[in-house]
Design a protein around this motif. Structure first.
Motif, PDB file in Angstrom:
ATOM      1  N   THR A 453      -6.322   4.536   5.062  1.00 46.76           N
ATOM      2  CA  THR A 453      -7.020   5.395   4.106  1.00 46.76           C
ATOM      3  C   THR A 453      -7.940   6.404   4.802  1.00 46.76           C
ATOM      4  O   THR A 453      -7.881   7.601   4.528  1.00 46.76           O
ATOM      5  CB  THR A 453      -7.814   4.544   3.089  1.00 46.76           C
ATOM      6  OG1 THR A 453      -6.892   3.714   2.393  1.00 46.76           O
ATOM      7  CG2 THR A 453      -8.553   5.413   2.090  1.00 46.76           C
ATOM      8  N   GLY A 454      -8.776   5.905   5.699  1.00 47.98           N
ATOM      9  CA  GLY A 454      -9.697   6.801   6.396  1.00 47.98           C
ATOM     10  C   GLY A 454      -8.966   7.864   7.194  1.00 47.98           C
ATOM     11  O   GLY A 454      -9.340   9.040   7.193  1.00 47.98           O
ATOM     12  N   ARG A 455      -7.905   7.459   7.850  1.00 42.95           N
ATOM     13  CA  ARG A 455      -7.138   8.413   8.658  1.00 42.95           C
ATOM     14  C   ARG A 455      -6.449   9.448   7.775  1.00 42.95           C
ATOM     15  O   ARG A 455      -6.394  10.637   8.101  1.00 42.95           O
ATOM     16  CB  ARG A 455      -6.066   7.686   9.468  1.00 42.95           C
ATOM     17  CG  ARG A 455      -6.628   6.850  10.585  1.00 42.95           C
ATOM     18  CD  ARG A 455      -5.514   6.098  11.318  1.00 42.95           C
ATOM     19  NE  ARG A 455      -6.063   4.951  12.007  1.00 42.95           N
ATOM     20  CZ  ARG A 455      -6.671   5.025  13.186  1.00 42.95           C
ATOM     21  NH1 ARG A 455      -6.782   6.176  13.798  1.00 42.95           N
ATOM     22  NH2 ARG A 455      -7.165   3.951  13.743  1.00 42.95           N
ATOM     23  N   LEU A 457      -7.421  10.439   4.834  1.00 41.10           N
ATOM     24  CA  LEU A 457      -8.440  11.352   4.306  1.00 41.10           C
ATOM     25  C   LEU A 457      -8.808  12.398   5.352  1.00 41.10           C
ATOM     26  O   LEU A 457      -8.959  13.582   5.044  1.00 41.10           O
ATOM     27  CB  LEU A 457      -9.691  10.570   3.885  1.00 41.10           C
ATOM     28  CG  LEU A 457      -9.566   9.722   2.622  1.00 41.10           C
ATOM     29  CD1 LEU A 457     -10.819   8.876   2.430  1.00 41.10           C
ATOM     30  CD2 LEU A 457      -9.320  10.590   1.394  1.00 41.10           C
ATOM     31  N   ALA A 458      -8.952  11.949   6.597  1.00 44.68           N
ATOM     32  CA  ALA A 458      -9.314  12.879   7.662  1.00 44.68           C
ATOM     33  C   ALA A 458      -8.225  13.932   7.853  1.00 44.68           C
ATOM     34  O   ALA A 458      -8.504  15.128   8.002  1.00 44.68           O
ATOM     35  CB  ALA A 458      -9.568  12.121   8.959  1.00 44.68           C
ATOM     36  N   PRO A 468     -13.762  15.518   3.462  1.00 44.14           N
ATOM     37  CA  PRO A 468     -13.084  14.291   3.013  1.00 44.14           C
ATOM     38  C   PRO A 468     -13.634  13.799   1.673  1.00 44.14           C
ATOM     39  O   PRO A 468     -12.899  13.252   0.855  1.00 44.14           O
ATOM     40  CB  PRO A 468     -13.382  13.279   4.119  1.00 44.14           C
ATOM     41  CG  PRO A 468     -13.763  14.079   5.305  1.00 44.14           C
ATOM     42  CD  PRO A 468     -14.329  15.373   4.810  1.00 44.14           C
ATOM     43  N   VAL A 480     -12.377   9.598  -3.500  1.00 44.09           N
ATOM     44  CA  VAL A 480     -12.347   8.287  -2.852  1.00 44.09           C
ATOM     45  C   VAL A 480     -13.750   7.935  -2.352  1.00 44.09           C
ATOM     46  O   VAL A 480     -14.194   6.803  -2.476  1.00 44.09           O
ATOM     47  CB  VAL A 480     -11.366   8.311  -1.659  1.00 44.09           C
ATOM     48  CG1 VAL A 480     -11.328   6.951  -0.978  1.00 44.09           C
ATOM     49  CG2 VAL A 480      -9.977   8.730  -2.125  1.00 44.09           C
TER      50      VAL A 480
ATOM     51  N   MET B 149     -14.724   3.516   8.159  1.00 45.64           N
ATOM     52  CA  MET B 149     -15.046   4.837   7.617  1.00 45.64           C
ATOM     53  C   MET B 149     -16.513   5.174   7.859  1.00 45.64           C
ATOM     54  O   MET B 149     -16.867   6.271   8.256  1.00 45.64           O
ATOM     55  CB  MET B 149     -14.798   4.849   6.105  1.00 45.64           C
ATOM     56  CG  MET B 149     -13.343   4.830   5.733  1.00 45.64           C
ATOM     57  SD  MET B 149     -13.240   4.777   3.925  1.00 45.64           S
ATOM     58  CE  MET B 149     -11.507   4.470   3.752  1.00 45.64           C
ATOM     59  N   GLN B 153     -16.079   7.159  11.142  1.00 44.50           N
ATOM     60  CA  GLN B 153     -15.629   8.430  10.565  1.00 44.50           C
ATOM     61  C   GLN B 153     -16.713   9.209   9.817  1.00 44.50           C
ATOM     62  O   GLN B 153     -16.445  10.308   9.347  1.00 44.50           O
ATOM     63  CB  GLN B 153     -14.469   8.171   9.607  1.00 44.50           C
ATOM     64  CG  GLN B 153     -13.190   7.742  10.300  1.00 44.50           C
ATOM     65  CD  GLN B 153     -12.017   7.849   9.340  1.00 44.50           C
ATOM     66  OE1 GLN B 153     -11.978   7.156   8.327  1.00 44.50           O
ATOM     67  NE2 GLN B 153     -11.083   8.720   9.630  1.00 44.50           N
TER      68      GLN B 153
END
Lengths: 487, 459
Positions: A453-455, A457-458, A468, A480, B149, B153
């Motif tokens: 998910t994080g990847r 979004l990035a 993001p 999100v 995250m 991130q």
């Protein structure tokens, strides 16, 4: 030859569900200016979002009914359609199983319905014979019908491939455009939309939940269509490979029409329930519904482990409520001059869709729509497969083009950064996380997006040039994230 | 490095560059294998360690990023061939084996290997696996995904958070979110699996409500999570719906356990699981180790088992007859959170030591005498904890011009407990410019304490 008066379409299709899109794809063969309107900001936000992916045999429905006949005929077209679209289809056959004498009586009834609807190759099996074909099947099964004409497809893959193929052949698709009303003008039809008024020579109303109301603009509204919810359980990859058929069961009590099926990707799906709900937004799952699905699944496959469940979801189908069970059927009709409608399409709507689309187009032909073959029509969908499913040569070429093609981002489903970028650059490019999920299966696997998910979004943020925190989970939900941790 | 990978047979491929895989690869080189390849999916070696910015790793109680850097040094010194951003996809063959992998350095590649060690770690149990019914709004994450995250991130998962699960990740995230100014509405847990010291530092310190013995019945919200309904479980393990309650929140973190990630080798029967639980019989050269086999409480154990597995693999390949008699590591004593301990936490005279995972229960007598400490440091801790408790603060700061948007930081020594939030606020405002090396003092005497704020990683 698809140009012409900028304001005048030959055909406007309202509704980008499976029936609307199937129709759009067929109309792509002809010299027509065709526009498809979909109210949602993305495809597969309605009934197609929660569908078992099973192409039904056609023995469930009343003999000679449109449902039954269109199901058998539609089903028969799918191998060709999927081969033209390059969409995987797995032919599994089905077992309709009985657990008791009443169930055996139902078997006989299904068999006769099947014959009337044109199902070929059905066979009666003893419980033993059924278990020889399907070793994990319950020892309680006493008899079964085997139907060879059942297959499974991915509803998402199918719908997006239909859309891409339609686009490839010149059909226009407008997302996020709701048709609010239609008005017949005799030779043309006015379609009032959220993006202004459009004029078309013909209109196909395949608006699903809105179809009856939309039809009310051109004729007396006589059908009441209400939402009905179906809940599903999805099991991990590998579980589906343990069974070989779509498994139906003669209901012992009020178990709904729940089935158990392998998916084309190797998962196993169980469901749906059948519950009336107050609105089309009631797509939540319930403890009661899920336990009902579990009961049916375990009844068919006693050794099934609930530890292998990876997710659950619910979808809404349209259900005509003001007709008796005996009268209920799919309704295709001329609603007004130059307007045809498809009403009350629920399961086996996906199976029947190719035949329903043919019939809708035929209804328009009767009203004067001229179908002239387009010499530029391309019968095969162009399009790419995910990097890891490509041939070694193609992989080498893609890797040389951009190393990101080989960077795996979703390990459960084997999707790379390059796959994501290709989708973001492509037609009908998604703007939400679920858009990637529906197109690539990213985040659909056993970790349910935990690692990607994080990847994702990035990547989306970088490609779309938005933070993001602005990316929505799906068209129907909010972002999100709640922004950044630190500015 | 890429050339070295061409067609030549690897002695050992270690899949997974977390603590287990790093320790295994270094140990296998140390035991005499010449061509050891370590594959990691992430941008750098470390597995989950880079996102675990809190302290408590290893005998020196390092932060996750520091622990990872030290292991990375071992890997480098040992002469292991490393490929990051590379995902192992599939294994075939009966020995020698072929490992199918893909990554932006290698493309799609088949790697021949005489032996393979799977150090693939875990994945998290999800809402779907728990079959929690209800709506599917935005705002439901697994805790580890949210941790990555948030700490790597710079993405904020939510502003008002409920956590499901009393395991270590849930506890750690409760503190982490609190330090970033996020409201933690509570932790809901059927049963605890986390360590006592994590409970004390992450939940009790911050007075976060714990709904012990409860579970989630349903999730509500359409566009965004609006709240969840919880209910206690009765003795039969059923929800007591008569006592259900609604807890508003915009985010749910599911921290309900870890599942060994075995997809790469699940179908094979010739993999030796190196966890000491069963005798290893088969003669193949496929091994699995660390959290990929069994979920451990501490990184020390995972590292030790990794090193053990690396030695076993090497000795097997070098033909040592006693390969499998290599002595497995001893476990680390760790105190898990138990209901009885929660009760004694309410007592004025009882403390739990936070210095190591052992978590000794410390009790003061009426005369001021101390019982229960396992070492002298524990006695000093007890005194301090009673009079002026101190805590390490770990956080991130904004990193400008670096490969990542955040740099993990820590205080050089523990600071007075009541100062922790102030230190975290300083971190929230601080921006630093790359490059920065680990150990750099970013702010001396941060927040008016005696501690310096240090970079806990290179950036």
């Amino acid at each position: 030859m698809k140009e012409g008066n900028a304001l005048l379409y030959d055909v406007i299709i309202v509704g980008g569900g499976i029936v609307g899109m199937m129709t759009a794809r067929i109309l792509g063969r002809y010299q027509l200016r065709v526009l498809l309107l979909e109210q949602a900001e993305d495809l597969a936000e309605g009934a197609a979002k929660a569908n078992s992916g099973v192409l039904y045999p056609g023995f469930h429905h009343r003999g000679g009914s449109l449902k039954g006949v269109a199901c058998v005929r539609g089903n028969a077209q799918y191998e060709r359609i999927c081969s033209e679209l390059h969409v995987p289809l797995k032919r599994t056959g089905a077992l309709y199983t009985a657990f008791h004498p009443e169930g055996e009586a139902m078997l006989l009834e299904k068999y006769h319905r099947g014959l009337e609807n044109g199902v070929q190759g059905m066979k009666f099996l003893s419980g033993e014979e059924a278990r020889r074909r399907e070793p994990l099947l319950s020892p309680r099964v006493t008899k079964a019908i085997f139907a060879p004409n059942v297959s499974v497809v991915s509803p998402f893959a199918l719908l997006f491939a239909l859309a891409e193929h339609a686009l490839q052949n010149g059909v226009e698709i407008w997302l996020g455009t709701a048709a609010q009303s239609i008005a017949s003008q005799g030779e043309t039809v006015l379609v009032e939309t959220s993006r202004g008024t459009l004029e078309s020579r013909y209109v196909i109303n395949a608006a699903g939940e809105n179809a009856a109301v939309l039809e009310g603009g051109v004729r007396e509204e006589d059908l009441e269509i209400r939402p009905r919810r179906g809940q599903f359980l999805l099991f991990d990859k590998g579980v589906g490979d343990q069974i070989h058929h779509v498994l139906y069961q003669a209901q012992e009590q009020d178990e709904g029409g729940a089935l158990v099926a392998p998916t084309v990707e190797g998962n196993l799906i169980a469901g749906p329930t059948s519950e009336d709900v107050p609105s089309y937004r009631h797509t939540e799952t319930t403890a009661k519904g899920l336990s009902r699905v579990e009961q049916v699944a375990k009844k068919l496959l006693p050794s099934l482990s609930m530890d292998e469940v990876i997710t659950q979801f619910a979808g809404i189908r349209t259900n005509i409520v003001n007709l008796s069970k005996e009268q209920k059927d799919f309704i295709l009709r001329e609603s007004a001059p130059h307007v045809v409608s498809a009403l009350g399409i629920k399961n086996p709507g996906m199976t029947a869709a190719p035949d329903l689309a043919d019939r809708l187009i035929h209804l328009l032909e009767r009203q004067g729509l001229l179908l002239l073959s387009d010499p530029e029509y391309q019968s095969e969908r162009m399009g790419s497969r995910p990097f890891l499913q490509e041939t070694a040569e193609r992989q080498a070429a893609l890797f040389a083009e951009d190393p990101r093609n080989a960077r795996v981002i979703c390990r459960c489903e084997g999707i790379t950064e390059g796959d994501v970028l290709r989708v973001l650059r492509g037609p009908l490019a998604p703007r939400t996380l679920s858009g990637l999920k529906k197109r690539l299966r990213l985040g659909m696997g056993r970790c349910q997006g935990g690692f990607c998910t994080g990847r994702a979004l990035a990547l989306m943020s970088e490609y779309l040039g938005v933070p993001p925190g602005a990316i929505l989970q799906s068209p129907g939900t909010g972002p999100v994230l709640k922004g950044k941790v630190k500015g | 490095m890429k050339e070295a990978l061409q067609e030549e047979m690897m002695d050992l491929v270690v899949v997974g560059g977390g603590p287990c895989g790093m320790a295994a690869a270094a140990a296998a080189r140390g035991a005499g294998l010449s061509r050891v390849l370590l594959l990691e999916q992430g941008d750098t070696l470390g597995g989950v360690l880079p996102q675990c910015i809190h302290d408590g790793f290893g005998p020196e109680q390092q932060t996750g990023p520091e622990y990872a850097l030290d292991l990375r040094d071992q890997v480098d010194r040992a002469g292991v061939i490393v490929e990051t951003k590379t995902t192992a996809l599939h294994v075939s063959g009966q020995g020698p084996y072929t490992l199918w992998a893909a990554g932006p350095h290698l493309g799609a590649k088949q790697i021949p290997a005489r032996s393979i060690l799977f150090a693939t770690g875990c994945r998290e149990r999800t809402r779907g696996q728990l079959r929690i019914p209800g709506a599917r709004p935005a705002g439901v994450f697994t805790a580890g995904a949210a941790q990555w995250m948030m700490n790597v991130q710079n993405m904020l998962p939510g502003k008002s958070v409920l956590i499901l699960g009393l395991g270590n990740i849930g506890l750690i995230m409760a503190r982490r979110l609190t330090l970033e100014g996020v409201k933690v509405k509570g932790i809901v847990g059927e049963r605890a699996s986390g360590l006592m010291r994590n409970y004390v530092q992450c939940v009790k310190d911050w007075s976060i409500p714990v709904y012990w013995g409860h579970t989630i019945c349903s999730i509500h919200g359409r566009r965004r999570l609006r709240g969840v309904t919880i209910a206690p479980l009765n003795s039969a393990g059923q929800m007591d719906l008569g006592k259900k309650q609604y807890l508003p929140c915009d985010t749910l973190l599911v921290a309900a356990g870890l599942i060994p990630e075995q997809a790469l080798f699940a179908g094979r029967e010739d993999v030796a699981y190196l966890d000491g639980s069963t005798a290893i019989q088969n003669g193949g050269a496929l091994f699995a180790c660390g959290n990929a086999v069994r979920v451990y409480d501490t990184v020390e154990e995972v590292t030790a088992w990794g090193a053990y597995a690396g030695q076993v693999a090497a000795r097997r390949l070098l033909g040592a007859a006693d390969a499998l008699q290599t002595l497995p590591p001893v476990g680390v004593e760790a105190r898990k959170l138990q209901e009885a301990d929660l009760v004694s936490l309410q007592e004025e005279d009882t403390l739990f030591c936070l210095l190591c995972p052992k978590g000794c229960r410390l009790q003061f007598g009426a005369d001021g005498s101390l019982k229960g400490n396992g070492c002298a440091a524990g006695a000093r801790f007890a005194e301090e904890e009673r009079s002026a408790p101190r805590r390490m603060v770990t956080a991130t700061v904004r990193l400008l011009g670096g490969a990542q948007p955040l740099l993990p930081v820590k205080t050089s020594v523990p600071v007075p407990k009541e100062k922790a939030l102030e230190v975290a606020r300083v971190c929230k405002r601080l921006k630093v410019q790359a490059p920065i090396t680990r150990g750099t003092v970013l702010i001396p005497q941060v927040g008016g304490t005696a501690a310096d704020l240090l970079a806990a990683s290179d950036g």
